[in-house]
Design a protein around this motif. Structure first.
Motif, PDB file in Angstrom:
ATOM      1  N   ARG A  40       0.852  -1.194   0.000  1.00 13.73           N
ATOM      2  CA  ARG A  40       0.000   0.000   0.000  1.00 13.73           C
ATOM      3  C   ARG A  40       0.882   1.236   0.000  1.00 13.73           C
ATOM      4  O   ARG A  40       2.029   1.203   0.458  1.00 13.73           O
ATOM      5  CB  ARG A  40      -0.921   0.017   1.237  1.00 13.73           C
ATOM      6  N   VAL A  41       0.293   2.330  -0.490  1.00 11.31           N
ATOM      7  CA  VAL A  41       1.039   3.592  -0.545  1.00 11.31           C
ATOM      8  C   VAL A  41       0.976   4.288   0.806  1.00 11.31           C
ATOM      9  O   VAL A  41      -0.075   4.368   1.438  1.00 11.31           O
ATOM     10  CB  VAL A  41       0.448   4.527  -1.630  1.00 11.31           C
ATOM     11  N   GLY A  45       1.256  10.726   5.098  1.00  7.00           N
ATOM     12  CA  GLY A  45       0.976  10.133   6.411  1.00  7.00           C
ATOM     13  C   GLY A  45       0.129  10.994   7.330  1.00  7.00           C
ATOM     14  O   GLY A  45       0.191  10.843   8.559  1.00  7.00           O
ATOM     15  N   ALA A  52      -3.219   3.786   5.908  1.00  3.00           N
ATOM     16  CA  ALA A  52      -2.067   3.682   5.004  1.00  3.00           C
ATOM     17  C   ALA A  52      -1.151   2.507   5.352  1.00  3.00           C
ATOM     18  O   ALA A  52      -0.146   2.289   4.679  1.00  3.00           O
ATOM     19  CB  ALA A  52      -1.269   4.983   5.026  1.00  3.00           C
ATOM     20  N   SER A 104      -7.429  22.657   4.820  1.00  2.00           N
ATOM     21  CA  SER A 104      -6.914  23.623   5.799  1.00  2.00           C
ATOM     22  C   SER A 104      -5.393  23.694   5.773  1.00  2.00           C
ATOM     23  O   SER A 104      -4.806  24.618   6.313  1.00  2.00           O
ATOM     24  CB  SER A 104      -7.394  23.257   7.203  1.00  2.00           C
ATOM     25  N   LEU A 105      -4.764  22.668   5.155  1.00  3.26           N
ATOM     26  CA  LEU A 105      -3.295  22.647   5.100  1.00  3.26           C
ATOM     27  C   LEU A 105      -2.839  22.226   3.708  1.00  3.26           C
ATOM     28  O   LEU A 105      -3.503  21.417   3.061  1.00  3.26           O
ATOM     29  CB  LEU A 105      -2.715  21.689   6.154  1.00  3.26           C
ATOM     30  N   HIS A 119     -11.398  17.706   2.082  1.00  4.08           N
ATOM     31  CA  HIS A 119     -12.187  18.861   1.639  1.00  4.08           C
ATOM     32  C   HIS A 119     -11.761  20.135   2.358  1.00  4.08           C
ATOM     33  O   HIS A 119     -11.114  20.087   3.406  1.00  4.08           O
ATOM     34  CB  HIS A 119     -13.672  18.603   1.945  1.00  4.08           C
ATOM     35  N   HIS A 156     -10.670   6.130  -3.327  1.00  2.00           N
ATOM     36  CA  HIS A 156     -10.405   4.678  -3.424  1.00  2.00           C
ATOM     37  C   HIS A 156      -9.755   4.092  -2.185  1.00  2.00           C
ATOM     38  O   HIS A 156      -9.555   2.880  -2.114  1.00  2.00           O
ATOM     39  CB  HIS A 156      -9.518   4.403  -4.648  1.00  2.00           C
ATOM     40  N   LEU A 157      -9.379   4.932  -1.226  1.00  2.00           N
ATOM     41  CA  LEU A 157      -8.774   4.461   0.028  1.00  2.00           C
ATOM     42  C   LEU A 157      -7.556   3.568  -0.218  1.00  2.00           C
ATOM     43  O   LEU A 157      -7.239   2.710   0.608  1.00  2.00           O
ATOM     44  CB  LEU A 157      -9.813   3.706   0.880  1.00  2.00           C
ATOM     45  N   GLY A 158      -6.920   3.741  -1.341  1.00  2.00           N
ATOM     46  CA  GLY A 158      -5.707   2.958  -1.641  1.00  2.00           C
ATOM     47  C   GLY A 158      -5.983   1.516  -1.972  1.00  2.00           C
ATOM     48  O   GLY A 158      -5.060   0.701  -2.054  1.00  2.00           O
ATOM     49  N   PRO A 279       1.226  22.489  10.835  1.00  9.02           N
ATOM     50  CA  PRO A 279      -0.177  22.914  10.823  1.00  9.02           C
ATOM     51  C   PRO A 279      -0.901  22.534  12.118  1.00  9.02           C
ATOM     52  O   PRO A 279      -0.439  21.666  12.860  1.00  9.02           O
ATOM     53  CB  PRO A 279      -0.754  22.118   9.650  1.00  9.02           C
ATOM     54  N   HIS A 370     -15.130  10.972   8.135  1.00 10.75           N
ATOM     55  CA  HIS A 370     -13.967  11.204   7.253  1.00 10.75           C
ATOM     56  C   HIS A 370     -13.118   9.940   7.297  1.00 10.75           C
ATOM     57  O   HIS A 370     -12.734   9.472   8.371  1.00 10.75           O
ATOM     58  CB  HIS A 370     -13.178  12.404   7.780  1.00 10.75           C
TER      59      HIS A 370
HETATM   60  C1  FAD Z   1      -3.099  18.862  10.521  1.00 14.88           C
HETATM   61  C2  FAD Z   1      -4.076  18.171   9.616  1.00 14.88           C
HETATM   62  C3  FAD Z   1      -5.067  18.921   9.014  1.00 14.88           C
HETATM   63  C4  FAD Z   1      -6.006  18.301   8.171  1.00 14.88           C
HETATM   64  N1  FAD Z   1      -6.956  19.076   7.562  1.00 14.88           N
HETATM   65  C5  FAD Z   1      -7.878  18.496   6.768  1.00 14.88           C
HETATM   66  C6  FAD Z   1      -8.858  19.278   6.107  1.00 14.88           C
HETATM   67  O1  FAD Z   1      -8.842  20.514   6.142  1.00 14.88           O
HETATM   68  N2  FAD Z   1      -9.818  18.635   5.401  1.00 14.88           N
HETATM   69  C7  FAD Z   1      -9.872  17.277   5.313  1.00 14.88           C
HETATM   70  O2  FAD Z   1     -10.793  16.747   4.684  1.00 14.88           O
HETATM   71  N3  FAD Z   1      -8.905  16.507   5.876  1.00 14.88           N
HETATM   72  C8  FAD Z   1      -7.916  17.093   6.587  1.00 14.88           C
HETATM   73  N4  FAD Z   1      -6.929  16.313   7.155  1.00 14.88           N
HETATM   74  C9  FAD Z   1      -6.913  14.868   6.867  1.00 14.88           C
HETATM   75  C10 FAD Z   1      -6.047  14.553   5.653  1.00 14.88           C
HETATM   76  O3  FAD Z   1      -6.349  15.435   4.593  1.00 14.88           O
HETATM   77  C11 FAD Z   1      -6.297  13.134   5.128  1.00 14.88           C
HETATM   78  O4  FAD Z   1      -6.031  12.214   6.125  1.00 14.88           O
HETATM   79  C12 FAD Z   1      -5.452  12.825   3.879  1.00 14.88           C
HETATM   80  O5  FAD Z   1      -5.783  11.559   3.398  1.00 14.88           O
HETATM   81  C13 FAD Z   1      -3.973  12.877   4.162  1.00 14.88           C
HETATM   82  O6  FAD Z   1      -3.271  12.796   2.956  1.00 14.88           O
HETATM   83  P1  FAD Z   1      -1.837  12.088   2.918  1.00 14.88           P
HETATM   84  O7  FAD Z   1      -1.243  12.519   1.642  1.00 14.88           O
HETATM   85  O8  FAD Z   1      -1.085  12.372   4.163  1.00 14.88           O
HETATM   86  O9  FAD Z   1      -2.289  10.571   2.806  1.00 14.88           O
HETATM   87  P2  FAD Z   1      -1.878   9.274   3.677  1.00 14.88           P
HETATM   88  O10 FAD Z   1      -2.422   9.418   5.048  1.00 14.88           O
HETATM   89  O11 FAD Z   1      -0.439   8.988   3.530  1.00 14.88           O
HETATM   90  O12 FAD Z   1      -2.725   8.166   2.866  1.00 14.88           O
HETATM   91  C14 FAD Z   1      -4.130   8.194   2.846  1.00 14.88           C
HETATM   92  C15 FAD Z   1      -4.656   7.026   2.028  1.00 14.88           C
HETATM   93  O13 FAD Z   1      -4.424   7.255   0.645  1.00 14.88           O
HETATM   94  C16 FAD Z   1      -3.740   6.150   0.073  1.00 14.88           C
HETATM   95  N5  FAD Z   1      -2.882   6.689  -0.977  1.00 14.88           N
HETATM   96  C17 FAD Z   1      -2.145   7.812  -0.921  1.00 14.88           C
HETATM   97  N6  FAD Z   1      -1.522   7.996  -2.112  1.00 14.88           N
HETATM   98  C18 FAD Z   1      -1.878   6.958  -2.897  1.00 14.88           C
HETATM   99  C19 FAD Z   1      -1.541   6.601  -4.229  1.00 14.88           C
HETATM  100  N7  FAD Z   1      -0.715   7.334  -4.963  1.00 14.88           N
HETATM  101  N8  FAD Z   1      -2.073   5.462  -4.727  1.00 14.88           N
HETATM  102  C20 FAD Z   1      -2.899   4.699  -3.981  1.00 14.88           C
HETATM  103  N9  FAD Z   1      -3.245   5.008  -2.724  1.00 14.88           N
HETATM  104  C21 FAD Z   1      -2.745   6.132  -2.188  1.00 14.88           C
HETATM  105  C22 FAD Z   1      -2.959   5.542   1.223  1.00 14.88           C
HETATM  106  O14 FAD Z   1      -2.648   4.195   0.973  1.00 14.88           O
HETATM  107  C23 FAD Z   1      -3.992   5.681   2.331  1.00 14.88           C
HETATM  108  O15 FAD Z   1      -4.918   4.663   2.204  1.00 14.88           O
HETATM  109  C24 FAD Z   1      -5.951  16.902   7.957  1.00 14.88           C
HETATM  110  C25 FAD Z   1      -4.935  16.149   8.550  1.00 14.88           C
HETATM  111  C26 FAD Z   1      -3.982  16.792   9.354  1.00 14.88           C
HETATM  112  C27 FAD Z   1      -2.886  15.977   9.967  1.00 14.88           C
END
Ligand code: FAD
Length: 416
Positions: A40-41, A45, A52, A104-105, A119, A156-158, A279, A370
Motif C-alpha cells: 500500500r502507498v 501520512g 495507510a 486547511s493545510l 475537503h 479509493h482508500l488505496g 499545521p 472522514h
Molecule cells: C493537521 C491536519 C489537518 C487536516 N486538515 C484536513 C482538512 O482541512 N480537510 C480534510 O478533509 N482533511 C484534513 N486532514 C486529513 C487529511 O487530509 C487526510 O487524512 C489525507 O488523506 C492525508 O493525505 P496524505 O497525503 O497524508 O495521505 P496518507 O495518510 O499517507 O494516505 C491516505 C490514504 O491514501 C492512500 N494513498 C495515498 N496515495 C496513494 C496513491 N498514490 N495510490 C494509492 N493510494 C494512495 C494511502 O494508501 C492511504 O490509504 C488533515 C490532517 C492533518 C494531519
C-alpha cells in the motif's frame, strides 16, 4: 530499500508494514507492485488511523519525478501523485491556473488527499477529489491503466492499486482575502446558518464548546466575486479580530495564512495554515463527520447538549460546508453537506469514549465519517450510509482479486 517511516504524522499509529520502498521511476514502481504480495502507498501520512498501513510493504511515491503538465486549452493538469498541494499550487499559479479549493493545510499529497475525499469549505465548493478527471493506476499485476472520469475509483482508500498520476480540473487563478471574526453566539445560527455559510466563498466556524458560542468565524472572499449582501462589520454581532489569529487557543498565528483582509493568491489564503510551519496544534487527534446540510442546526444542538463532555478533550471544533458530488465513497455523495470536525487532545484513551458519544449524538442525521480520521462507526452503519459501497467492493474484487492492496482497515471498515 531500508528507510522506514514508523508512524503517521500524528504519531498515534505505528505502522506494522515490514518493508518500505521509495522507487525513483514509474517502471521501478510497476515492477515493485507486480512482485509484491501485499503493498500500500504511504503518502504524507497525515491520516489519523491505520488506513495507510500494510501487512506487507509500504511504498512512497515521493521519489518519482515531480511532473506537472498543464493543458491550458482544456484547463486540466496531469500531476505526479506524490506532489503536495504546496508544491503543486505555485506551479499551477505560475501558469495562470488554480484549483477551485484547498484543505486547511497544503502539506498533504494530492493522491492521499483525494483518496480520502479531503475537503475545504464553501457551500458551492466540492471536495478536492471532485477535481480529479483522470487517474493513472498501477494495477495489481504491475500494468498501467488509464481511468477517465471514473466516479467509482477516485475516492479509493488505496484499495484499487497505486495511483501514479492524476489529471485535475483547473480554474483561472484568483485572489482571496480573509478576515476572522470572534464570539458569535450559537443561537445566531438557528435562523442564519445558511446566511452565514453562504456569506463568502469559504466559511469556517470554530468553537471550543466551552460555551454555546463560536470562538472564531473565518471568512475567505474571492476578490473577483462581488461581496455578498451580508454586512461586513459588525458581522452578525461577532467582532472583527484586530490582529492575526490561530483557530486553536494558545497557538501562534505565525503558522496561519494572512488575515485582516489583506489580498493574496488563492493558495496563500484558502488553507488556514502556511506550508513552512507545522499545521494545526501538532499534538492532536482528529475526527470528522459529514451529514446533509439540511440537518446542520439540529446537529449543532445535539452537540451542544454534550459540550461538557466534548470540551475537556477538545482543542477546537471546526464546522464547514461542502457541496455534493458523484464520487461513490465520498462522504458528500449526492448530498450538500455540513462537516463537523474535532481536533482532540493527543490522548486516545480519553478521546475514544467522547468520539463514541459524538457519533451517538449525530447518529440520527446519518453521519459519514472522514475516512482519514479517528472513527468507531461500525461497518454495518457505513454500508447503510454509503449506497455505492457494494459497487465499490465489486470494483475492488475486479481490480485486485488477490487482495494485494487490502489491509486491516479495509477489512474492518469495508468488510473485504
Ligand atoms: C493537521 C491536519 C489537518 C487536516 N486538515 C484536513 C482538512 O482541512 N480537510 C480534510 O478533509 N482533511 C484534513 N486532514 C486529513 C487529511 O487530509 C487526510 O487524512 C489525507 O488523506 C492525508 O493525505 P496524505 O497525503 O497524508 O495521505 P496518507 O495518510 O499517507 O494516505 C491516505 C490514504 O491514501 C492512500 N494513498 C495515498 N496515495 C496513494 C496513491 N498514490 N495510490 C494509492 N493510494 C494512495 C494511502 O494508501 C492511504 O490509504 C488533515 C490532517 C492533518 C494531519
Amino acid at each position: 530499500m531500508n528507510v522506514r517511516l514508523r508512524t503517521n504524522w500524528a504519531g498515534n499509529v505505528a505502522f506494522a508494514a515490514r518493508d518500505f520502498y521509495r522507487p525513483s521511476s514509474l517502471s521501478e514502481l510497476q515492477a515493485l507492485v507486480a512482485r509484491s504480495a501485499r503493498i500500500r502507498v504511504l503518502a504524507t501520512g497525515h491520516s489519523f488511523n491505520d488506513l495507510a498501513d500494510s501487512p506487507g510493504a509500504q511504498v512512497s511515491l515521493a521519489g518519482l519525478p515531480p511532473e506537472v503538465s498543464v493543458d491550458s486549452a482544456a484547463s486540466v493538469a496531469r500531476v505526479a501523485a506524490g506532489l503536495s498541494y504546496a508544491e503543486l499550487a505555485v506551479r499551477l499559479d505560475a501558469r495562470g491556473f488554480a484549483l477551485r479549493n484547498l484543505a486547511s493545510l497544503p502539506h498533504i499529497s494530492v493522491s492521499g488527499a483525494t483518496a480520502t475525499a479531503t475537503h475545504g469549505s464553501g457551500t458551492a465548493n466540492q471536495n478536492l477529489a471532485a477535481a480529479v478527471v483522470g487517474l493513472s493506476l498501477v494495477t495489481a499485476d504491475g500494468d498501467l491503466m488509464e481511468l477517465d472520469r471514473a466516479d467509482g475509483a477516485v475516492v479509493h482508500l488505496g484499495a484499487l492499486g497505486v495511483v501514479s498520476s492524476l489529471t485535475l480540473a483547473l480554474v483561472p487563478a484568483f485572489e482571496v482575502s480573509q478576515r476572522v471574526y470572534e464570539n458569535l453566539p450559537l443561537e445566531v445560527l438557528d435562523d442564519r446558518f445558511t446566511d452565514v455559510m453562504t456569506s463568502a466563498y469559504s466559511v469556517s466556524l470554530f468553537t471550543d464548546w466551552r460555551a454555546p458560542r463560536l470562538t472564531q468565524v473565518w471568512i475567505k472572499r474571492r476578490l473577483d466575486v462581488p461581496a455578498s449582501s451580508v454586512p461586513e462589520a459588525p458581522w452578525f454581532t461577532a467582532t472583527p479580530a484586530t490582529s492575526p489569529r490561530h483557530p486553536v487557543p494558545g497557538a501562534s498565528p505565525d503558522a496561519c495564512t494572512a488575515q485582516l483582509g489583506i489580498p493574496g493568491r488563492w493558495y496563500d489564503r484558502l488553507p488556514h495554515f502556511r506550508p513552512e510551519f507545522k499545521p494545526s496544534a501538532g499534538d492532536e487527534l482528529q475526527s470528522e463527520y459529514l451529514l446533509p446540510v439540511a440537518h446542520a442546526v439540529p446537529a449543532l444542538h445535539a452537540l451542544n447538549q454534550i459540550r461538557d463532555r466534548l470540551a475537556p478533550v477538545l482543542r477546537i471544533c471546526e464546522i464547514r460546508a461542502v457541496a455534493a458530488d458523484q464520487l461513490w465513497l465520498s462522504p458528500c455523495y449526492r448530498q450538500d453537506s455540513v462537516a463537523f470536525h474535532f481536533t482532540w487532545i493527543a490522548d486516545a484513551a480519553a478521546v475514544r469514549p467522547v468520539v463514541m458519544l459524538a457519533e451517538r449524538q449525530l447518529a440520527p442525521f446519518g453521519p459519514r465519517p472522514h475516512w482519514g480520521k479517528v472513527f468507531t462507526t461500525p461497518r454495518e452503519d457505513l454500508r447503510a450510509r454509503y449506497e455505492r459501497l457494494p459497487d465499490f467492493l465489486d470494483l475492488m474484487r475486479r481490480f485486485d482479486p488477490s487482495g494485494k492492496f487490502r489491509n486491516a482497515y479495509i477489512a474492518r471498515s469495508l468488510g473485504l
